[in-house]
Design a protein around this motif. Structure first.
Motif, PDB file in Angstrom:
ATOM      1  N   GLY A 170       8.983  -0.758   3.902  1.00 10.58           N
ATOM      2  CA  GLY A 170       8.617  -1.258   2.292  1.00 10.58           C
ATOM      3  C   GLY A 170       7.308  -1.953   2.452  1.00 10.58           C
ATOM      4  N   SER A 171       6.866  -2.670   1.250  1.00  7.97           N
ATOM      5  CA  SER A 171       5.433  -3.155   1.130  1.00  7.97           C
ATOM      6  C   SER A 171       5.549  -4.878   0.953  1.00  7.97           C
ATOM      7  CB  SER A 171       4.898  -2.373  -0.044  1.00  7.97           C
ATOM      8  OG  SER A 171       5.331  -2.780  -1.188  1.00  7.97           O
ATOM      9  N   ASP A 172       6.762  -5.169   0.163  1.00  8.64           N
ATOM     10  CA  ASP A 172       6.835  -6.608  -0.112  1.00  8.64           C
ATOM     11  C   ASP A 172       5.682  -6.642  -1.143  1.00  8.64           C
ATOM     12  OD1 ASP A 172       7.580  -9.152  -0.237  1.00  8.64           O
ATOM     13  OD2 ASP A 172       6.913 -10.061   1.448  1.00  8.64           O
ATOM     14  N   ALA A 173       5.201  -5.503  -1.840  1.00 12.82           N
ATOM     15  CA  ALA A 173       4.377  -5.864  -3.024  1.00 12.82           C
ATOM     16  C   ALA A 173       5.037  -6.650  -4.169  1.00 12.82           C
ATOM     17  CB  ALA A 173       4.343  -4.630  -3.873  1.00 12.82           C
ATOM     18  N   PRO A 174       4.316  -7.671  -4.820  1.00 14.27           N
ATOM     19  CA  PRO A 174       2.770  -7.866  -4.778  1.00 14.27           C
ATOM     20  C   PRO A 174       2.006  -8.640  -3.541  1.00 14.27           C
ATOM     21  CG  PRO A 174       3.845  -9.440  -6.381  1.00 14.27           C
ATOM     22  CD  PRO A 174       4.942  -8.883  -5.531  1.00 14.27           C
ATOM     23  N   VAL A 175       2.953  -9.034  -2.577  1.00 17.72           N
ATOM     24  CA  VAL A 175       2.257  -9.613  -1.472  1.00 17.72           C
ATOM     25  C   VAL A 175       1.373  -8.746  -0.829  1.00 17.72           C
ATOM     26  CG1 VAL A 175       2.856 -10.615   0.829  1.00 17.72           C
ATOM     27  CG2 VAL A 175       4.348 -11.046  -1.123  1.00 17.72           C
ATOM     28  N   GLU A 176       1.750  -7.490  -0.723  1.00 21.47           N
ATOM     29  CA  GLU A 176       0.863  -6.391  -0.224  1.00 21.47           C
ATOM     30  C   GLU A 176       0.637  -5.258  -1.470  1.00 21.47           C
ATOM     31  OE1 GLU A 176      -0.472  -6.467   2.867  1.00 21.47           O
ATOM     32  OE2 GLU A 176       0.776  -7.813   3.923  1.00 21.47           O
ATOM     33  N   GLU A 177      -0.473  -4.600  -1.205  1.00 22.80           N
ATOM     34  CA  GLU A 177      -0.451  -3.510  -1.936  1.00 22.80           C
ATOM     35  C   GLU A 177       0.721  -2.537  -2.223  1.00 22.80           C
ATOM     36  OE1 GLU A 177      -3.342  -2.591  -3.877  1.00 22.80           O
ATOM     37  OE2 GLU A 177      -4.257  -4.340  -3.191  1.00 22.80           O
ATOM     38  N   ILE A 178       0.845  -1.932  -3.283  1.00 22.36           N
ATOM     39  CA  ILE A 178       2.302  -1.316  -3.487  1.00 22.36           C
ATOM     40  C   ILE A 178       2.312   0.039  -2.649  1.00 22.36           C
ATOM     41  CG2 ILE A 178       1.499  -0.181  -5.869  1.00 22.36           C
ATOM     42  CD1 ILE A 178       4.920  -1.147  -4.627  1.00 22.36           C
ATOM     43  N   SER A 179       1.027   0.739  -2.554  1.00 18.69           N
ATOM     44  CA  SER A 179       0.930   2.329  -2.196  1.00 18.69           C
ATOM     45  C   SER A 179       1.844   2.695  -0.755  1.00 18.69           C
ATOM     46  CB  SER A 179      -0.658   2.676  -2.075  1.00 18.69           C
ATOM     47  OG  SER A 179      -0.493   3.828  -1.380  1.00 18.69           O
ATOM     48  N   PRO A 180       2.863   3.267  -0.868  1.00 17.80           N
ATOM     49  CA  PRO A 180       3.526   3.700   0.326  1.00 17.80           C
ATOM     50  C   PRO A 180       2.608   4.496   1.246  1.00 17.80           C
ATOM     51  CG  PRO A 180       4.105   5.106  -1.298  1.00 17.80           C
ATOM     52  CD  PRO A 180       3.261   4.273  -1.976  1.00 17.80           C
ATOM     53  N   LEU A 181       1.439   4.948   0.897  1.00 20.79           N
ATOM     54  CA  LEU A 181       0.662   5.714   1.695  1.00 20.79           C
ATOM     55  C   LEU A 181      -0.027   4.650   2.694  1.00 20.79           C
ATOM     56  CD1 LEU A 181      -1.159   7.932  -0.698  1.00 20.79           C
ATOM     57  CD2 LEU A 181       0.409   8.703   0.906  1.00 20.79           C
ATOM     58  N   LEU A 182      -0.464   3.455   2.186  1.00 22.35           N
ATOM     59  CA  LEU A 182      -0.965   2.364   3.307  1.00 22.35           C
ATOM     60  C   LEU A 182       0.369   1.718   4.131  1.00 22.35           C
ATOM     61  CD1 LEU A 182      -2.395   0.321   0.583  1.00 22.35           C
ATOM     62  CD2 LEU A 182      -3.717   1.626   2.096  1.00 22.35           C
ATOM     63  N   GLY A 183       1.627   1.874   3.681  1.00 26.50           N
ATOM     64  CA  GLY A 183       2.602   1.553   4.687  1.00 26.50           C
ATOM     65  C   GLY A 183       2.631   2.581   5.790  1.00 26.50           C
ATOM     66  N   LEU A 184       2.668   4.045   5.385  1.00 30.09           N
ATOM     67  CA  LEU A 184       2.711   5.101   6.427  1.00 30.09           C
ATOM     68  C   LEU A 184       1.465   4.955   7.271  1.00 30.09           C
ATOM     69  CD1 LEU A 184       3.296   8.033   4.090  1.00 30.09           C
ATOM     70  CD2 LEU A 184       4.752   7.097   5.564  1.00 30.09           C
ATOM     71  N   TYR A 185       0.355   4.671   6.837  1.00 30.55           N
ATOM     72  CA  TYR A 185      -0.963   4.456   7.640  1.00 30.55           C
ATOM     73  C   TYR A 185      -0.595   3.393   8.728  1.00 30.55           C
ATOM     74  CZ  TYR A 185      -5.724   3.303   9.067  1.00 30.55           C
ATOM     75  OH  TYR A 185      -6.735   2.903   9.563  1.00 30.55           O
ATOM     76  N   ALA A 186      -0.416   2.036   8.110  1.00 30.74           N
ATOM     77  CA  ALA A 186      -0.058   1.272   8.847  1.00 30.74           C
ATOM     78  C   ALA A 186       0.787   0.944   9.939  1.00 30.74           C
ATOM     79  CB  ALA A 186       0.208  -0.368   8.362  1.00 30.74           C
ATOM     80  N   ALA A 187       1.953   1.932   9.921  1.00 33.32           N
ATOM     81  CA  ALA A 187       3.003   2.119  10.829  1.00 33.32           C
ATOM     82  C   ALA A 187       2.475   3.181  11.825  1.00 33.32           C
ATOM     83  CB  ALA A 187       4.114   2.782  10.055  1.00 33.32           C
ATOM     84  N   ILE A 188       1.857   4.063  11.387  1.00 28.64           N
ATOM     85  CA  ILE A 188       1.313   5.146  12.339  1.00 28.64           C
ATOM     86  C   ILE A 188       0.145   4.578  13.413  1.00 28.64           C
ATOM     87  CG2 ILE A 188       0.184   7.284  12.748  1.00 28.64           C
ATOM     88  CD1 ILE A 188       1.482   8.021   9.770  1.00 28.64           C
ATOM     89  N   THR A 189      -0.739   3.600  12.673  1.00 27.72           N
ATOM     90  CA  THR A 189      -2.021   3.336  13.308  1.00 27.72           C
ATOM     91  C   THR A 189      -2.053   2.032  13.940  1.00 27.72           C
ATOM     92  OG1 THR A 189      -3.106   2.656  11.649  1.00 27.72           O
ATOM     93  CG2 THR A 189      -3.430   4.889  11.973  1.00 27.72           C
ATOM     94  N   ARG A 190      -1.365   1.095  13.062  1.00 24.92           N
ATOM     95  CA  ARG A 190      -1.390  -0.613  13.317  1.00 24.92           C
ATOM     96  C   ARG A 190      -2.830  -0.937  13.163  1.00 24.92           C
ATOM     97  NH1 ARG A 190       3.839  -2.788  15.205  1.00 24.92           N
ATOM     98  NH2 ARG A 190       2.875  -4.834  16.062  1.00 24.92           N
ATOM     99  N   GLN A 191      -3.779  -0.274  12.417  1.00 26.42           N
ATOM    100  CA  GLN A 191      -5.247  -0.562  12.109  1.00 26.42           C
ATOM    101  C   GLN A 191      -5.381  -1.041  10.742  1.00 26.42           C
ATOM    102  OE1 GLN A 191      -6.505   3.264  13.528  1.00 26.42           O
ATOM    103  NE2 GLN A 191      -7.159   2.604  15.425  1.00 26.42           N
ATOM    104  N   ASP A 192      -6.394  -1.719  10.596  1.00 23.78           N
ATOM    105  CA  ASP A 192      -7.041  -1.826   9.170  1.00 23.78           C
ATOM    106  C   ASP A 192      -7.648  -0.602   8.685  1.00 23.78           C
ATOM    107  OD1 ASP A 192      -9.675  -1.674  10.190  1.00 23.78           O
ATOM    108  OD2 ASP A 192      -9.694  -3.807  10.143  1.00 23.78           O
ATOM    109  N   LEU A 193      -7.923  -0.832   7.372  1.00 21.54           N
ATOM    110  CA  LEU A 193      -8.427   0.454   6.716  1.00 21.54           C
ATOM    111  C   LEU A 193      -9.807   1.251   7.252  1.00 21.54           C
ATOM    112  CD1 LEU A 193      -7.440  -0.283   3.299  1.00 21.54           C
ATOM    113  CD2 LEU A 193      -6.361   1.190   4.740  1.00 21.54           C
ATOM    114  N   ARG A 194     -10.426   0.203   8.174  1.00 22.26           N
ATOM    115  CA  ARG A 194     -11.701   0.519   8.943  1.00 22.26           C
ATOM    116  C   ARG A 194     -11.391   1.250  10.139  1.00 22.26           C
ATOM    117  NH1 ARG A 194     -13.017  -3.868   6.230  1.00 22.26           N
ATOM    118  NH2 ARG A 194     -12.517  -5.018   8.184  1.00 22.26           N
ATOM    119  N   GLY A 195     -10.164   1.315  10.557  1.00 21.99           N
ATOM    120  CA  GLY A 195      -9.774   1.679  11.767  1.00 21.99           C
ATOM    121  C   GLY A 195      -9.709   0.948  12.974  1.00 21.99           C
ATOM    122  N   GLN A 196      -9.728  -0.454  12.577  1.00 24.16           N
ATOM    123  CA  GLN A 196      -9.881  -1.485  13.841  1.00 24.16           C
ATOM    124  C   GLN A 196      -8.573  -2.102  13.825  1.00 24.16           C
ATOM    125  OE1 GLN A 196     -12.594  -1.985  15.511  1.00 24.16           O
ATOM    126  NE2 GLN A 196     -13.587  -0.190  14.548  1.00 24.16           N
TER     127      GLN A 196
END
Ligand SMILES: [Zn+2]
Length: 571
Positions: A464-490
Motif C-alpha cells: 500500500g501507500s498510506d496516501a495521502p501520507v505518501e503519493e498514491i501512485s502504485p508505481l512508486l510503491g513497486l519501484y520502492a519495493a524493488i529498489t529501496r532507492q529514492d527517485l534519483r536512484g540513491q
C-alpha cells in the motif's frame, strides 16, 4: 437438464482455457461448444495474469459480464469474438491484475485537493508563503486547514512555533497537519478556540509541546491534536462524498482498481453507501471501521457487509491504532529512541483492551487491522492476537498489522505462524531512510521495513501507500519495493538492500496478496477465469524495464468489473 448442459459447457471451456494458458491448441469440434461472445476482447498485449502460475504470460483476454472469460494468445481467443464484441488492440501495452492499494485514507486524499497542500515544501519560509497565498485566495474560509509539512525536510529541522503562523494569519484559526498525520501545528487563534493554555494538561495518548515558559508552542502530538479537531466545523455527508469522489478519481488515474480505506467514521460510511447507490464510486473499496467511531460497534453487532453495488463496497474490518509514528517519535519502541534517550514513544491501546476486542471480532467474523509502527507496539499486538487465538481459535481470520514497520527480529516469524497479514507501504521506507537510522540507531535497523525477511517466513505482504501520507501512485510503491532507492536512484544498491523484493513479488504485493488481505483472492487479485475483470494497463512492463523507468510508466487504462473507468492513450 438445461442446467446440467450449462455446467458441462462451463467445465469444458474452463478446461480449454487452461489448455490455452499452457500453450496447447483448443479442440472445439462442435459449434455448440463455441464460447458465448465476449463483451470486450483485449488483444496484442503483454498480460501477466499471475495464474495458473505466478510467471504466466499471455497476449489476450476475453471479458464477459464484467469477468475474465478466457486468457490466451490472440489466435486462441478469436473464438470469443462476436458481432458486438468490442475489440481493443493493446499495441504492446502491459496488462496487470488490477492494482490494489491496501492502505489508503481516501477522503483525506480527496480533501488534499481542496485544502492547503504543503507536501514537498523544503523550508518553513516556503510553508508560510503558501499559507499567505492560500489565505488571500480564500478570504471566506472560517478555518484554514492544510497538511503535509515535514520539518525533517527543512534546513533547520526543529519543530516550528505558533508565532510563525500568527505573523501570517493572526485573525483566523490555522490548523496544519504534519506529513504523517501524527502532529498538528496550529496558530494562537486555534489554541484559543480549543481553550488550550499553559495549564492545560497533556491528554492521554498525546502531548502539548511547550515553550520554556510553559505556554504551548502550537505543536500538538498525536491525540493532543484532537483538542483542536473537536472545535473545528464538522464536514457534512456531502463534504465526505465530494472528498471520496476526488480521492477515487486520483486512484483510477493512478491505475488503482481497489483501495482498502484504513479507518472510516459512520459519516464516511454513509457517504460511501450513497456514492454506490448513485453509481458514483468508480473503484472498489474495502473499508475498515475506525475503532471507537461508532461504526465499529455497528459492524460488531450486525456483522460484515460484503460486496455492495456489484462488489464495489465492503465493510469487514476494524482499524485500531496501537502507537504513533516514527517521524514524530510517537512509535512505541522496546528501547528508547536513539536521538531522544528519555522517550520510548506512546502506546495508544491497552493489551487487555485489544484482546477483548479481538474476541468480539472473532465472534462476529470481523477482521482486525491494527496500526503498529514500533517494535514494542508490534510485539504487544502479536501478543494480544496470540492470547485471543488461544481462547477463540482463528480460522482464517487474517488479522492484519498495518505498517509492521519496525519488528523485532524474534517477532518476525510470529506473523506467518499466527496467520497475521502484514500490510506494508514500500514508499515509507524510502521516505524515512534519511532520518530513520538516527531515530533507531544501527542495532534496530535489522527489523525495519523488513520485507524480504517477512516474506521468507511465509507471510503474504499486502502492499500500500498510506496516501495521502505518501503519493498514491502504485508505481512508486513497486519501484520502492524493488529498489529501496529514492527517485534519483540513491543510495546506490538500495537502503538495507537485503530487504528488497523481486519485481514479481512487488507485483503480487499490490495485487494477489492485497486481495488476500481482504478475503478477495477468489474473485480478484489474479486474472484467473471467473474473476472480476479488474485490470491495470500500462505503456511499459514494470517487470522488465530498468527500475528507474517504473515511476515514469503511464497508465493507459484502468478497468473495473470490465468497465473502462479511466483511459489515456495520448503519448
Ligand atoms: Zn494510515
Amino acid at each position: 437438464m438445461g442446467r446440467i448442459e450449462r455446467w458441462t459447457l462451463g467445465f469444458l471451456s474452463l478446461g480449454s482455457m487452461m489448455a490455452i494458458v499452457v500453450g496447447l491448441p483448443i479442440q472445439l469440434s462442435h459449434s455448440a461448444l463455441l464460447p458465448p461472445p465476449a463483451d470486450v476482447l483485449l488483444v496484442g498485449g503483454r498480460v501477466y495474469p499471475l495464474w495458473p502460475t505466478p510467471d504466466a504470460v499471455v497476449s489476450a483476454i476475453a471479458i464477459r459480464q464484467g469477468r475474465i472469460a478466457a486468457l490466451g494468445s490472440d489466435e486462441a481467443l478469436r473464438a470469443w469474438r462476436g458481432p458486438r464484441t468490442r475489440v481493443i488492440d493493446l499495441r504492446g501495452s502491459t496488462v496487470l491484475p488490477g492494482l490494489t492499494d491496501a492502505h489508503v485514507h481516501l477522503a483525506g486524499l480527496g480533501r488534499l485537493r481542496r485544502q492547503l497542500v504543503l507536501t514537498g515544501t523544503r523550508s518553513k519560509e516556503e510553508v508560510l508563503q503558501k499559507l499567505r497565498d492560500y489565505a488571500r485566495k480564500h478570504p471566506a474560509l472560517s478555518w484554514i486547514v492544510g497538511r503535509g509539512w515535514d520539518q525533517n525536510d527543512w534546513p533547520d529541522p526543529r519543530l516550528p512555533d505558533r508565532a510563525d503562523l500568527d505573523r501570517v494569519v493572526p485573525d483566523r484559526p490555522v490548523y496544519l497537519t504534519r506529513i504523517d498525520g501524527h502532529a498538528a501545528w496550529v496558530n494562537t487563534k486555534a489554541l484559543e478556540r480549543a481553550g488550550i493554555g499553559p495549564t492545560t494538561p497533556d491528554p492521554p495518548g498525546g502531548r502539548i509541546l511547550r515553550r520554556p515558559d510553559g505556554s504551548p508552542t502550537g505543536v500538538l502530538l498525536d491525540r493532543a491534536a484532537e483538542l483542536v479537531q473537536r472545535v473545528m466545523p464538522e464536514p457534512t455527508v456531502e463534504d465526505w462524498m465530494a472528498d471520496l469522489e476526488a480521492g477515487a478519481r486520483a486512484c483510477i488515474e493512478a491505475g488503482l482498481t481497489e483501495v482498502h480505506d484504513a479507518g472510516i467514521s459512520p459519516a464516511t460510511w454513509e457517504a460511501y453507501v450513497r456514492l454506490v447507490e448513485r453509481g458514483r464510486l468508480p473503484i472498489r473499496v474495502y473499508a475498515m471501521a475506525m475503532y471507537r467511531s461508532g461504526l465499529d460497534e455497528r459492524l460488531l453487532a450486525e456483522g460484515p457487509i460484503i460486496g455492495l453495488g456489484d462488489g464495489r463496497l465492503t465493510l469487514r474490518a476494524i482499524k485500531v491504532l496501537s502507537d504513533g509514528a516514527l517521524g514524530s517519535r510517537g512509535a512505541a519502541l522496546l528501547e528508547p529512541y536513539a536521538d531522544e534517550p528519555d522517550s520510548t514513544g506512546l502506546l495508544l491501546v491497552e493489551p487487555d483492551e485489544l484482546v477483548g476486542l479481538a474476541h468480539r471480532a472473532l465472534d462476529a467474523g470481523v477482521q482486525l487491522a491494527v496500526h503498529a509502527i514500533g517494535d514494542r507496539a508490534n510485539r504487544m499486538v502479536l501478543d494480544a492476537f496470540e492470547t485471543a487465538f488461544r481462547e477463540r481459535p482463528c480460522r482464517d481470520c487474517r488479522f492484519r498489522i498495518e505498517h509492521a514497520q519496525v519488528v523485532h527480529p524474534q517477532d518476525i516469524p510470529r506473523l506467518a505462524r499466527l496467520g497475521v497479514v502484514p500490510s506494508m507501504q514500500p514508499t515509507h521506507a524510502t521516505s524515512d531512510m534519511p532520518w530513520a537510522p538516527s531515530r533507531l540507531g544501527p542495532g534496530r535497523l535489522q527489523g525495519a521495513y523488513a520485507w524480504r525477511s517477512i516474506l521468507q517466513t511465509g507471510a503474504k505482504i499486502a502492499g500500500g501507500s498510506d496516501a495521502p501520507v505518501e503519493e498514491i501512485s502504485p508505481l512508486l510503491g513497486l519501484y520502492a519495493a524493488i529498489t529501496r532507492q529514492d527517485l534519483r536512484g540513491q543510495p546506490a544498491g538500495g537502503w538495507l538492500p537485503e530487504e528488497r523484493v523481486s519485481p514479481l513479488e512487488a507485483l503480487r504485493m499490490f495485487t494477489e496478496w492485497a486481495a488476500y488481505a481482504a478475503f478477495e483472492e477468489s474473485g480478484r487479485g489474479t486474472l484467473r477465469p471467473g474473476n472480476w475483470a479488474d485490470l491495470t494497463v500500462l505503456d511499459g512492463d514494470p517487470l522488465q524495464v530498468e527500475p528507474l523507468e517504473i515511476p515514469r510508466l503511464r497508465v493507459r487504462m484502468t478497468v473495473v468489473g470490465g468497465r473502462i473507468v479511466y483511459e489515456s492513450w495520448s503519448p
